[in-house]
Design a protein around this motif. Sequence first.
Motif, PDB file in Angstrom:
ATOM      1  N   PRO B 133     -50.827  12.549  78.617  1.00 52.83           N
ATOM      2  CA  PRO B 133     -49.833  11.965  77.532  1.00 52.83           C
ATOM      3  C   PRO B 133     -49.498  10.229  77.563  1.00 52.83           C
ATOM      4  N   PRO B 134     -49.332   9.998  76.670  1.00 42.49           N
ATOM      5  CA  PRO B 134     -48.907   8.613  76.549  1.00 42.49           C
ATOM      6  C   PRO B 134     -47.661   8.233  77.407  1.00 42.49           C
ATOM      7  N   ALA B 135     -47.348   6.891  77.510  1.00 42.51           N
ATOM      8  CA  ALA B 135     -46.350   6.701  78.399  1.00 42.51           C
ATOM      9  C   ALA B 135     -44.977   7.076  77.426  1.00 42.51           C
ATOM     10  N   SER B 342     -46.748  12.201  87.059  1.00 41.32           N
ATOM     11  CA  SER B 342     -47.863  11.732  86.298  1.00 41.32           C
ATOM     12  C   SER B 342     -47.770  12.304  84.868  1.00 41.32           C
ATOM     13  N   LYS B 343     -47.278  13.578  84.721  1.00 39.16           N
ATOM     14  CA  LYS B 343     -47.290  14.366  83.521  1.00 39.16           C
ATOM     15  C   LYS B 343     -45.970  14.300  82.872  1.00 39.16           C
ATOM     16  N   TRP B 346     -45.640   9.189  83.359  1.00 38.18           N
ATOM     17  CA  TRP B 346     -46.799   8.798  83.012  1.00 38.18           C
ATOM     18  C   TRP B 346     -47.997   8.700  84.207  1.00 38.18           C
ATOM     19  N   GLY B 347     -49.098   9.004  83.984  1.00 39.89           N
ATOM     20  CA  GLY B 347     -50.334   8.995  84.623  1.00 39.89           C
ATOM     21  C   GLY B 347     -50.660   7.458  85.434  1.00 39.89           C
ATOM     22  N   GLY B 348     -50.326   6.388  84.601  1.00 41.27           N
ATOM     23  CA  GLY B 348     -50.626   5.121  85.265  1.00 41.27           C
ATOM     24  C   GLY B 348     -49.564   4.828  86.452  1.00 41.27           C
ATOM     25  N   LEU B 349     -48.619   5.609  86.849  1.00 44.28           N
ATOM     26  CA  LEU B 349     -47.872   5.422  87.767  1.00 44.28           C
ATOM     27  C   LEU B 349     -48.355   5.607  89.211  1.00 44.28           C
ATOM     28  N   ARG B 350     -49.231   6.857  89.103  1.00 46.93           N
ATOM     29  CA  ARG B 350     -49.782   7.339  90.256  1.00 46.93           C
ATOM     30  C   ARG B 350     -48.601   7.775  91.579  1.00 46.93           C
TER      31      ARG B 350
END
Lengths: 495, 495
Positions: B133-135, B342-343, B346-350
Amino acid sequence: MTPPVHRQLSPAGAVRLLGAWHAGGPAYAALADALRAAVLAGTLPPHTRLPSERELAAALGVSRTTTTAAYHRLRDLGFAASRTGSGTVTVLPRPAPVAGPAGTRERAGDAPVPDPPPGAGRADLVDLSQATPPAPPQLHAAYARALEALPDYLASGGYEPLGVPALRAAVARRCTERGTPTTPDQVLVTTGAQHALALLAGTFLRPRDVALTQSPTYVHAVQALRDAGARVAGVPVPPADGPRAAPFDVELLESTVRRLRPRLVYLVPDFHNPTGRSLTPAERVAVRHVADRHGVTVVADETLSELALDGPGGGPAGDDDVPPPLAGDGASPHVVTVGSASKAFWGGLRIGWVRAHPDVLAQLARTRAAVDIASPLLEQLAVAELLGVRAQVLAGRRALLRERRDTLVAALREHLPAWTVAAPPGGLCVWAGLGRPLAQAFAAAAAAEGVLVNAGPTLTPDGGSADRVRLTFTRDPAELERAVPRLARAWARVS
Amino acid sequence: MTPPVHRQLSPAGAVRLLGAWHAGGPAYAALADALRAAVLAGTLPPHTRLPSERELAAALGVSRTTTTAAYHRLRDLGFAASRTGSGTVTVLPRPAPVAGPAGTRERAGDAPVPDPPPGAGRADLVDLSQATPPAPPQLHAAYARALEALPDYLASGGYEPLGVPALRAAVARRCTERGTPTTPDQVLVTTGAQHALALLAGTFLRPRDVALTQSPTYVHAVQALRDAGARVAGVPVPPADGPRAAPFDVELLESTVRRLRPRLVYLVPDFHNPTGRSLTPAERVAVRHVADRHGVTVVADETLSELALDGPGGGPAGDDDVPPPLAGDGASPHVVTVGSASKAFWGGLRIGWVRAHPDVLAQLARTRAAVDIASPLLEQLAVAELLGVRAQVLAGRRALLRERRDTLVAALREHLPAWTVAAPPGGLCVWAGLGRPLAQAFAAAAAAEGVLVNAGPTLTPDGGSADRVRLTFTRDPAELERAVPRLARAWARVS
């Protein structure tokens, strides 16, 4: 919960592990301190069943009373637990509970309440075993600029398994600038250099493969290679005062490669951790020839490469004092370079990279799919920003580290005149020579005095360097000055 | 560089892998597409040597002309390479070069130039194989507040192997709120849920140990368990329309545990990936009893747990519709919970975490020392901020995902009326029933039409679920609507 048991230490293993553990004072206390130091250093993992008191007494040639009292003290210090029928098992002391019970109204982002180092036992402990410089003043602004760029990425899922293009391009530029022509598709972004090593080990090594490292070396690299199932052999670093004062004897490397047929060689070519030495340009050429001739992958860890401290005249270092890259012109498919933002910029960033042939990177990206998927996006943008101002960041960093190195070296020479203490031309640590093989007993005594150091044998795959300790100089100068008199007291106890 | 070869696919293995690969059209094209789909899905890894054209022809009962032409097409598509004496080897197509040659003046942080998905071959590819998903709109402000808190941490080295206290406390609060009393020292922060699974696998499993998962399941979990050397067995998820429509048959779990003596069981208890189903409260109790009775570690992956989509009356979900935690009151030392930002965020956070007994966390922290040392600090502060506003973030996220799910389900029912398409009550994907075991041929045909989907057999440890495909609904509704008619064309080609 009774502690689980994962390993068993044999009596003979204990003898090897402890080395010259008893250098004075009550034997039971020295034995307990040596075991505690081994747990702290990672050479004696938690959840290892120790030999019985009777077995250990027989193996070490001490009385059963001594081993009983030593295990008792080890339990009191929080480093062992016993249960009926299972003997004595190493554990890590439970860290103090962190801030605030569940349900309190503590604001996220409050000042940190760091966990005490395991077994510190005193509030004023000085940790000279970790090479962790503080953040540079430019870090905050780099994050702020990264945050301005972030909106462009928010519509995506945030996953970039090979890395954000802006950072891949910035790393490629720096590699090219240092003399290795590099395109962005030769760069994979990782979650720190350690992660890069774990990925390389997981990709290149199969159980029972051989991997070579320098000995001594960066100890977590050895662990990453072993975790991939490899047998790790060390190529000794020649003595500093011998005729070949390089961190690597290339002829010895080649004969070892011929004999053991390793799949991978791990090298720290610049300001080698822990000796501080760098390969000569001719030795770099020779290492590349070995890699190509034998088809063995050489991983060059450049985490420390930017941390040149001394210029040619003994003044502060500049970019010209950064050694040439081991990868040379970058043409060899067998040389893989690992870099990192952790030491040049800050450890809290957790961003590193691999420079290699795109086919190798595709394999690494596949391995990482089951490890961590991708690296955090904002961190990557921040590192790209920091690479844009790297000259300015590094000038400050080198000055800060030079001052701390000089503080530590001067204090050691004053308080421990019998030691051999050379000022390394770069990197983050001093590799002090004790003159006697007492490193482990000394490290245990130092821990008891409230200073953590790494005994030489904990930094080698084979238990050598028993006459050396590694002392990092990344702490504040006042802390370094407080630590050294304690080290002198510890040395007096064991020598 | 000729591609390295890491694995060999036997003719019999190819037959198993390809299943019902030929459902119409020219055989050579269908065969090449099926092989390409297997590479894209990860079931046929790059650097695998394929059977010879003659062997494959004999095994599949087709002519040698067909296999020769199929391999030719696979090479043309960039998914295979040949070299004299080594036969045909799978590769990943080289991604297009990323922005700007080295030395150009591209500013770090410029708009991203994402790498095309491997083998996309068309600019308008729709990827329904990734759940990304997007942020959320609150992300940027969370980072900004984290940046305000960062200065408190900059004097340190930036490493927190167990995690930043503020985040450990915030996660503990959320666990407690959901019904599992948790203190911060029961929380370890990881670099995402995948990293947590890799750490757990590396810590608990030794080569040849058995691990169990649901079948089907989250495919990268299976890979993480296998990378640790485990043999992975699947416990089939009962049919959705049977008497036990839970994602897990607890009696079957227990009999399998008794028979195979696994060291670890991996479960997705909530909005199970890919079926979307959740365990009942009674089944949760029963799973805990199995864990305690047999002393087997059960890892509950709660990555999707917050993503409830439907309320009791069919309206939007709220926090009350999040299932109760598998860990229950948290008393069992054998239940370990994995969570992730992540879900839900946001996935970009890791950033992910493990909730477990502190002794287990100490072991995980030790494993990670050789994997990635610690998680990035600013990301942890940002996630702590997001947990502080999680109700608001999740309300928006659930509404967005509900709309996308409904869009995909409606389009599938319209264009593919023969399929069985249930709207999942939570999670990120539809688990569509094809009615015939053509999933792999269909996935290959869909890729040729420009839509990536996961064939059922690629999501099982054992190759089952050949009549199912997984379709994620995290892309934009317009993309979902563009994708479905293509899926219908692909289905018409193979059915």
